[in-house]
Design a protein around this motif. Structure first.
Motif, short mmCIF file in Angstrom:
data_model
loop_
_atom_site.label_atom_id
_atom_site.label_comp_id
_atom_site.label_asym_id
_atom_site.label_seq_id
_atom_site.Cartn_x
_atom_site.Cartn_y
_atom_site.Cartn_z
N PRO A 197 61.40 -9.22 -27.28
CA PRO A 197 61.74 -8.15 -26.33
C PRO A 197 60.48 -7.41 -25.85
CG PRO A 197 62.26 -7.47 -28.56
CD PRO A 197 61.89 -8.91 -28.64
N HIS A 198 60.68 -6.60 -24.83
CA HIS A 198 59.58 -5.80 -24.30
C HIS A 198 59.12 -4.77 -25.33
CE1 HIS A 198 59.06 -7.16 -20.19
NE2 HIS A 198 60.38 -7.28 -20.08
N ALA A 199 57.91 -4.25 -25.10
CA ALA A 199 57.29 -3.24 -25.98
C ALA A 199 56.93 -3.83 -27.33
CB ALA A 199 58.20 -2.03 -26.15
N THR A 200 56.64 -5.14 -27.38
CA THR A 200 56.19 -5.80 -28.60
C THR A 200 54.93 -6.59 -28.31
OG1 THR A 200 57.54 -7.78 -28.21
CG2 THR A 200 58.54 -6.00 -29.50
N ALA A 201 54.12 -6.78 -29.36
CA ALA A 201 52.89 -7.56 -29.21
C ALA A 201 53.21 -9.02 -28.92
CB ALA A 201 52.04 -7.43 -30.47
N VAL A 206 50.57 -1.57 -24.64
CA VAL A 206 50.37 -0.56 -25.68
C VAL A 206 50.67 -1.14 -27.06
CG1 VAL A 206 51.22 1.63 -26.60
CG2 VAL A 206 50.79 1.38 -24.14
N ALA A 207 51.75 -1.92 -27.16
CA ALA A 207 52.13 -2.51 -28.45
C ALA A 207 51.06 -3.49 -28.93
CB ALA A 207 53.48 -3.22 -28.34
N ALA A 208 50.52 -4.31 -28.00
CA ALA A 208 49.49 -5.27 -28.38
C ALA A 208 48.21 -4.56 -28.81
CB ALA A 208 49.21 -6.21 -27.20
N THR A 209 47.84 -3.48 -28.10
CA THR A 209 46.65 -2.71 -28.47
C THR A 209 46.80 -2.09 -29.84
OG1 THR A 209 46.25 -2.21 -26.13
CG2 THR A 209 45.12 -0.83 -27.76
N ARG A 210 47.99 -1.55 -30.13
CA ARG A 210 48.24 -0.94 -31.43
C ARG A 210 48.18 -1.98 -32.55
NH1 ARG A 210 52.94 0.83 -30.54
NH2 ARG A 210 52.36 2.92 -29.84
N ALA A 211 48.78 -3.15 -32.30
CA ALA A 211 48.76 -4.21 -33.31
C ALA A 211 47.34 -4.69 -33.59
CB ALA A 211 49.63 -5.39 -32.84
N ASP A 212 46.52 -4.79 -32.53
CA ASP A 212 45.13 -5.21 -32.72
C ASP A 212 44.35 -4.18 -33.53
OD1 ASP A 212 42.95 -7.11 -32.09
OD2 ASP A 212 42.12 -5.39 -30.98
N ASP A 240 43.16 -2.90 -41.22
CA ASP A 240 43.48 -3.63 -42.46
C ASP A 240 42.29 -4.45 -42.93
OD1 ASP A 240 46.00 -2.62 -42.65
OD2 ASP A 240 47.00 -4.33 -41.70
N ARG A 241 41.59 -5.08 -41.99
CA ARG A 241 40.43 -5.88 -42.36
C ARG A 241 39.33 -5.01 -42.94
NH1 ARG A 241 40.34 -8.52 -38.11
NH2 ARG A 241 38.80 -7.34 -36.90
N GLY A 295 39.94 -4.03 -46.48
CA GLY A 295 40.01 -5.12 -47.46
C GLY A 295 41.40 -5.68 -47.63
N LYS A 296 42.25 -5.49 -46.62
CA LYS A 296 43.61 -6.02 -46.68
C LYS A 296 43.83 -6.96 -45.49
CE LYS A 296 45.57 -2.00 -46.63
NZ LYS A 296 46.63 -0.96 -46.63
N PRO A 297 43.27 -8.17 -45.55
CA PRO A 297 43.40 -9.10 -44.42
C PRO A 297 44.85 -9.51 -44.19
CG PRO A 297 42.53 -10.23 -46.33
CD PRO A 297 42.55 -8.77 -46.68
N ARG A 298 45.17 -9.76 -42.94
CA ARG A 298 46.53 -10.19 -42.60
C ARG A 298 46.81 -11.62 -43.07
NH1 ARG A 298 49.11 -7.12 -38.58
NH2 ARG A 298 48.44 -4.98 -38.87
#
Length: 308
Positions: free
Chosen positions: A7-11, A25-31, A37-38, A41-44
């Motif tokens: 759906p919209h508003a998701t990365a 905005v969602a993609a920028t926040r996820a990035d 996290d990196r 020290g908490k890599p995805r």
């Protein structure tokens, strides 16, 4: 069938080419979250090798990709990709879920390896229990009991496995009267319950605790009583069971001491005693350790003076 677009508003929608403001905005926040996290020290993503090794160990115990996925709470397709061994990395959350599945997990649905049920049925045969008695106690057909004893089924339903376990717990501490099943067990070398450890009986790599051919019992009756009186006799499985129950009920020997006398592990001896108490309770009897069990304790000053 085409894959459903996020759906919209998701990365994920942004990754599919949508450049509307909510998706951007969602993609920028996820990035930004990935970078934080990196830095923390908490890599995805993490190396997939430990996860692949664990999945292969689970499959070696007889679990299917669907069962592993159900127990880990992930998609079966993810497990199948790991089983292929081509992935170099995997999501850290996926790794955490898969590694949390223990090797001895009892799956809730589907099929399980029949090795444990086969060994339990054969052990009950070795005790001389009738085929129809085992079937009645387990709530399955006599043909099913025969098939398990013959080892014709590599897997069985979880429900049947649980029923055989319950029957084994009720019947494994008493002998039957069928010479036929006992003879079949002796001819094939099937081990009785005392030869199996409850913690490993379901492990395909485990073997019964025996040392070469079973020794021939001493001639005469009352082997358990003669052994307890100090006579050097070779105990049958029935006599060993009688001795174990007597030592637990009427002596203050520890489980480790009793186990050493009967060539068992302390855990196995304890479990056989607990199983015997449960079986007695089902028959309306009570079994308990009747001899006082001394416990070490620190003497008070006045008690030390009296002792002196």
């Amino acid at each position: 069938m085409s894959r459903q677009i996020a759906p919209h508003a998701t990365a994920n929608r942004y990754a599919y080419g949508c450049r509307c403001r909510p998706c951007t905005v969602a993609a920028t926040r996820a990035d930004a979250e990935r970078k934080l996290d990196r830095l923390a020290g908490k890599p995805r993503s993490v190396p997939a090798d430990p996860v692949v090794t664990h999945v292969k160990a689970l499959t070696a115990r007889g679990l299917t990709s669907l069962q592993i996925a159900r127990e880990a709470g992930i998609e079966p397709s993810t497990v199948r990709r790991l089983m292929d061994g081509k992935q170099k990395t995997t999501w850290s959350r996926t790794a955490t879920k898969v590694l949390a599945v223990p090797l001895d997990v009892r799956v809730s649905l589907g099929d399980v390896p029949a090795v444990g049920a086969v060994r339990r049925v054969r052990a009950l045969y070795a005790l001389g229990h009738f085929n129809h008695e085992i079937a009645s106690a387990a709530g399955i057909s006599r043909d099913a009991v025969s098939a398990l004893a013959a080892g014709r089924w590599p897997t069985i339903k979880v429900g049947m496995d649980e029923q055989v376990r319950a029957a084994y717990d009720r019947m494994s501490m008493r002998t039957g009267t069928s010479w036929k099943t006992r003879t079949v067990a002796e001819r094939h070398g099937w081990a009785p319950p005392l030869a199996w450890d409850d913690d490993t009986i379901d492990d395909p790599t485990a073997v019964p605790v025996t040392e070469g051919p079973e020794p021939v019992a001493t001639d005469g009756d009352n082997l358990a009583a003669r052994w307890l009186m100090g006579e050097s006799v070779v105990l049958t499985e029935d006599a060993k069971r009688e001795v174990l129950l007597h030592l637990f009920e009427w002596t203050n020997d520890t489980a480790a001491e009793i186990a050493e006398k009967l060539d068992l592990s302390p855990v196995a001896a304890e479990k056989r005693w607990e199983r015997a108490k449960k079986a007695a309770a089902l028959e309306g009897r009570r079994m308990w350790r009747r001899v006082y069990q001394p416990r070490e304790r620190t003497l008070k000053q006045n008690e030390m003076e009296e002792a002196a």
